[in-house]
Scaffold this motif. Structure first.
Motif, mmCIF file in Angstrom:
data_model
loop_
_atom_site.group_PDB
_atom_site.id
_atom_site.type_symbol
_atom_site.label_atom_id
_atom_site.label_comp_id
_atom_site.label_asym_id
_atom_site.label_seq_id
_atom_site.Cartn_x
_atom_site.Cartn_y
_atom_site.Cartn_z
ATOM 1 N N ASN A 148 30.165 -14.545 13.830
ATOM 2 C CA ASN A 148 30.027 -13.114 13.588
ATOM 3 C C ASN A 148 30.620 -12.729 12.229
ATOM 4 N N TYR A 149 31.750 -13.352 11.869
ATOM 5 C CA TYR A 149 32.331 -13.128 10.537
ATOM 6 C C TYR A 149 31.346 -13.575 9.448
ATOM 7 N N LEU A 150 30.740 -14.723 9.664
ATOM 8 C CA LEU A 150 29.763 -15.237 8.690
ATOM 9 C C LEU A 150 28.564 -14.300 8.595
ATOM 10 N N PHE A 151 28.145 -13.771 9.747
ATOM 11 C CA PHE A 151 27.015 -12.844 9.778
ATOM 12 C C PHE A 151 27.340 -11.572 8.999
ATOM 13 N N ALA A 152 28.546 -11.060 9.190
ATOM 14 C CA ALA A 152 28.978 -9.871 8.440
ATOM 15 C C ALA A 152 28.995 -10.165 6.940
ATOM 16 N N SER A 153 29.352 -11.398 6.573
ATOM 17 C CA SER A 153 29.422 -11.756 5.150
ATOM 18 C C SER A 153 28.046 -11.756 4.489
ATOM 19 N N THR A 154 26.979 -11.972 5.272
ATOM 20 C CA THR A 154 25.637 -11.925 4.682
ATOM 21 C C THR A 154 25.317 -10.508 4.215
ATOM 22 N N PHE A 155 25.813 -9.507 4.934
ATOM 23 C CA PHE A 155 25.590 -8.122 4.522
ATOM 24 C C PHE A 155 26.487 -7.738 3.350
ATOM 25 N N LEU A 156 27.673 -8.345 3.267
ATOM 26 C CA LEU A 156 28.528 -8.139 2.092
ATOM 27 C C LEU A 156 27.830 -8.678 0.854
ATOM 28 N N PHE A 157 27.251 -9.873 0.992
ATOM 29 C CA PHE A 157 26.482 -10.462 -0.109
ATOM 30 C C PHE A 157 25.340 -9.541 -0.521
ATOM 31 N N SER A 158 24.601 -9.035 0.474
ATOM 32 C CA SER A 158 23.472 -8.145 0.201
ATOM 33 C C SER A 158 23.933 -6.862 -0.483
ATOM 34 N N SER A 159 25.061 -6.315 -0.035
ATOM 35 C CA SER A 159 25.588 -5.080 -0.618
ATOM 36 C C SER A 159 25.946 -5.270 -2.094
ATOM 37 N N ILE A 160 26.640 -6.352 -2.391
ATOM 38 C CA ILE A 160 27.043 -6.624 -3.780
ATOM 39 C C ILE A 160 25.830 -6.867 -4.663
ATOM 40 N N MET A 161 24.894 -7.679 -4.163
ATOM 41 C CA MET A 161 23.696 -7.995 -4.954
ATOM 42 C C MET A 161 22.838 -6.756 -5.178
ATOM 43 N N ASN A 162 22.713 -5.921 -4.152
ATOM 44 C CA ASN A 162 21.953 -4.679 -4.295
ATOM 45 C C ASN A 162 22.530 -3.805 -5.402
ATOM 46 N N ILE A 194 17.560 -11.341 -2.660
ATOM 47 C CA ILE A 194 18.507 -10.902 -1.637
ATOM 48 C C ILE A 194 18.027 -11.257 -0.232
ATOM 49 N N ALA A 195 16.803 -10.838 0.111
ATOM 50 C CA ALA A 195 16.316 -11.038 1.480
ATOM 51 C C ALA A 195 16.202 -12.519 1.844
ATOM 52 N N ILE A 196 15.625 -13.307 0.933
ATOM 53 C CA ILE A 196 15.437 -14.739 1.234
ATOM 54 C C ILE A 196 16.765 -15.484 1.341
ATOM 55 N N PRO A 197 17.708 -15.312 0.373
ATOM 56 C CA PRO A 197 19.020 -15.952 0.545
ATOM 57 C C PRO A 197 19.734 -15.517 1.820
ATOM 58 N N SER A 198 19.626 -14.223 2.163
ATOM 59 C CA SER A 198 20.261 -13.734 3.386
ATOM 60 C C SER A 198 19.653 -14.402 4.615
ATOM 61 N N MET A 199 18.333 -14.617 4.573
ATOM 62 C CA MET A 199 17.649 -15.282 5.678
ATOM 63 C C MET A 199 18.117 -16.735 5.806
ATOM 64 N N ILE A 200 18.283 -17.392 4.667
ATOM 65 C CA ILE A 200 18.768 -18.780 4.667
ATOM 66 C C ILE A 200 20.184 -18.845 5.228
ATOM 67 N N MET A 201 21.016 -17.865 4.849
ATOM 68 C CA MET A 201 22.380 -17.811 5.362
ATOM 69 C C MET A 201 22.378 -17.627 6.879
ATOM 70 N N MET A 202 21.464 -16.789 7.390
ATOM 71 C CA MET A 202 21.385 -16.580 8.830
ATOM 72 C C MET A 202 20.939 -17.852 9.550
ATOM 73 N N MET A 203 20.020 -18.592 8.927
ATOM 74 C CA MET A 203 19.603 -19.869 9.501
ATOM 75 C C MET A 203 20.778 -20.845 9.533
ATOM 76 N N GLY A 204 21.626 -20.792 8.496
ATOM 77 C CA GLY A 204 22.817 -21.634 8.457
ATOM 78 C C GLY A 204 23.783 -21.290 9.581
ATOM 79 N N ILE A 205 23.915 -19.990 9.889
ATOM 80 C CA ILE A 205 24.788 -19.552 10.980
ATOM 81 C C ILE A 205 24.254 -20.067 12.315
#
Length: 229
Positions: A148-162, A194-205
């Motif tokens: 769940n921490y890792l999942f939250a970090s994907t949105f942190l990544f998205s927020s910064i990149m956005n 943003i979307a594709i890297p976030s998707m890859i991160m979710m697959m990693g989780i």
């Protein structure tokens, strides 16, 4: 009966490609003009979202935030606010989702367990049975917290990149043709960056949790994954 699901391809077309083309190609005075193009471009995700809601009868908090995001973008353009507010808005939406995911870690229902580690995807009844037999339930719960921490970090990544992309790409005054064209480029660039890297991160989780489950239960992949009966 198989549950109907929205098509990711349609989502890409109506939420990314079509609005971007309208903004970049039809914002000139000889076409729709800056205001007209902005209204038409933003209408596509709004109408498509409404259509999906009616067709699949599904609505959630993330969909609501997406709708609010479209309205805020329109407000910034139509009210001709400083472009810096677009960058703030772009960072705010995924940031709020990330905060919500993080807070859910301290509840009985962490978001990752509802989206990724659930009975729709995994054979949870068998998994829980094996975890109880091996007295691994506490270890599994700790893994869920990490996920769940890792999942939250994907949105942190998205927020910064956005925020970074919006600041770099959208620099023209809002309400102008140049602003619309830059907004269209931002929409197109955001998807692969943003979307594709976030998707890859979710697959990693998901892979992380699959590894944890295998190690804790000794089940094979075919037993872990839910299959049609």
């Amino acid at each position: 009966m198989t549950e109907k699901k929205a098509s990711p391809f349609n989502d890409l077309i109506f939420n990314v490609i079509v609005p971007s083309i309208v903004l970049m190609k039809l914002s000139g005075d000889e076409y729709l003009g800056s205001v007209g193009a902005l209204v038409v471009a933003l209408a596509f995700p709004v109408v498509f979202g409404g259509y999906e809601l009616i067709k699949y009868k599904k609505f959630n908090f993330i969909s609501l935030l997406g709708f609010v995001s479209v309205l805020l973008t329109g407000g910034i353009g139509l009210l001709e606010l400083d472009p810096k507010w677009l960058a703030v808005k772009e960072a705010l939406i995924p940031g709020l989702i990330g905060v919500g995911v993080f807070i859910s870690t301290f509840t009985k229902f962490p978001v990752v367990s509802k989206l990724l580690i659930n009975d729709t995807v995994l054979n949870m009844s068998l998994i829980h049975e094996k975890l109880s037999e091996r007295q691994k339930r506490p270890q599994f719960e700790r893994s869920l917290v990490v996920a769940n921490y890792l999942f939250a970090s994907t949105f942190l990544f998205s927020s910064i990149m956005n925020y970074v992309l919006a600041k770099v790409i959208v620099t023209s005054p809002s309400g102008t043709q140049a602003f619309n064209e830059e907004l269209g480029r931002l929409t197109l660039v955001s998807y692969p960056m943003i979307a594709i890297p976030s998707m890859i991160m979710m697959m990693g989780i998901f892979y992380y949790m699959w590894r944890q489950i295998r190690q804790m239960t000794d089940l094979e992949t075919a037993q872990i994954l839910k299959t049609e009966g």
